[in-house]
Design a protein around this motif. Sequence first.
Motif, PDB file in Angstrom:
ATOM      1  N   ARG A  11       0.814  -1.215   0.000  1.00 13.11           N
ATOM      2  CA  ARG A  11       0.000   0.000   0.000  1.00 13.11           C
ATOM      3  C   ARG A  11       0.849   1.268   0.000  1.00 13.11           C
ATOM      4  O   ARG A  11       0.374   2.333  -0.396  1.00 13.11           O
ATOM      5  N   ALA A 104      -9.092  -2.792  -0.255  1.00 10.63           N
ATOM      6  CA  ALA A 104      -7.761  -3.261   0.146  1.00 10.63           C
ATOM      7  C   ALA A 104      -7.845  -4.267   1.288  1.00 10.63           C
ATOM      8  O   ALA A 104      -7.007  -5.175   1.371  1.00 10.63           O
ATOM      9  N   ASN A 167      -4.800  -0.759  -5.943  1.00 10.20           N
ATOM     10  CA  ASN A 167      -5.444  -2.021  -5.564  1.00 10.20           C
ATOM     11  C   ASN A 167      -5.615  -2.968  -6.745  1.00 10.20           C
ATOM     12  O   ASN A 167      -5.556  -4.193  -6.599  1.00 10.20           O
TER      13      ASN A 167
END
Length: 219
Positions: A11, A104, A167
């Motif tokens: 991320r 996510a 994502n």
Amino acid sequence: MIKLHHIPFSRSFRILWLLEEMNLTAELRIYSITDGSLRKPEFKAISPFGRVPALEIDSITIHESGAIVEYLTETRPECGLGRLVGDPDRISYLEWLGFAETQASIIASLNMQHLFMGPETPASPAVLKLEAARLGATLKAMNSSLDGQDWLLPSGFSAADTMMGFNLFSASYFVHVDKFKNVIAYIERIKSRPAYIRARALDGEQKFYNKNFYEALDV
């Protein structure tokens, strides 16, 4: 000096990409999810929950990608990547930032079960199928939202795209994304952005996935 605490293909790429979109150069501090470096006291002093990204900037340290995105866009409005109070797209912008974390979290669950659970704790086939279906539902919603527009917001590219767009590169390991034509076109637009190309070159090699696709196990 800006410092980004980073794991390749995680991320924290969202922030690396956003910094490139803003023409801000960061020193990268690279970690691994498996070598224990995130649990060391010196890293916990930077990120109390032992997670990346963490960003050192403006004499402060911020962790959690959503918070970092909001800080960067609000303190640097001249970049035009946020949607500030009063902007017609403000609510949609905030909704996409939140939805990015919803999506996510499903990917994180699939990552954990497919990649990180040992043989003593085998993944549940039923849960894998359920989570893949949930991820597919989020992609279906995105596909509908992208109908007739290039980016998540009608007003154009924003930091919401750096949050959500990342994502999709993990989602494709668990869901056949090619059936979502608007999402596929969106991914191609992302790949053509100069800032994305620069960020991917800086990102480093992904070490999570050793297969091209992870099928849900038969129940």
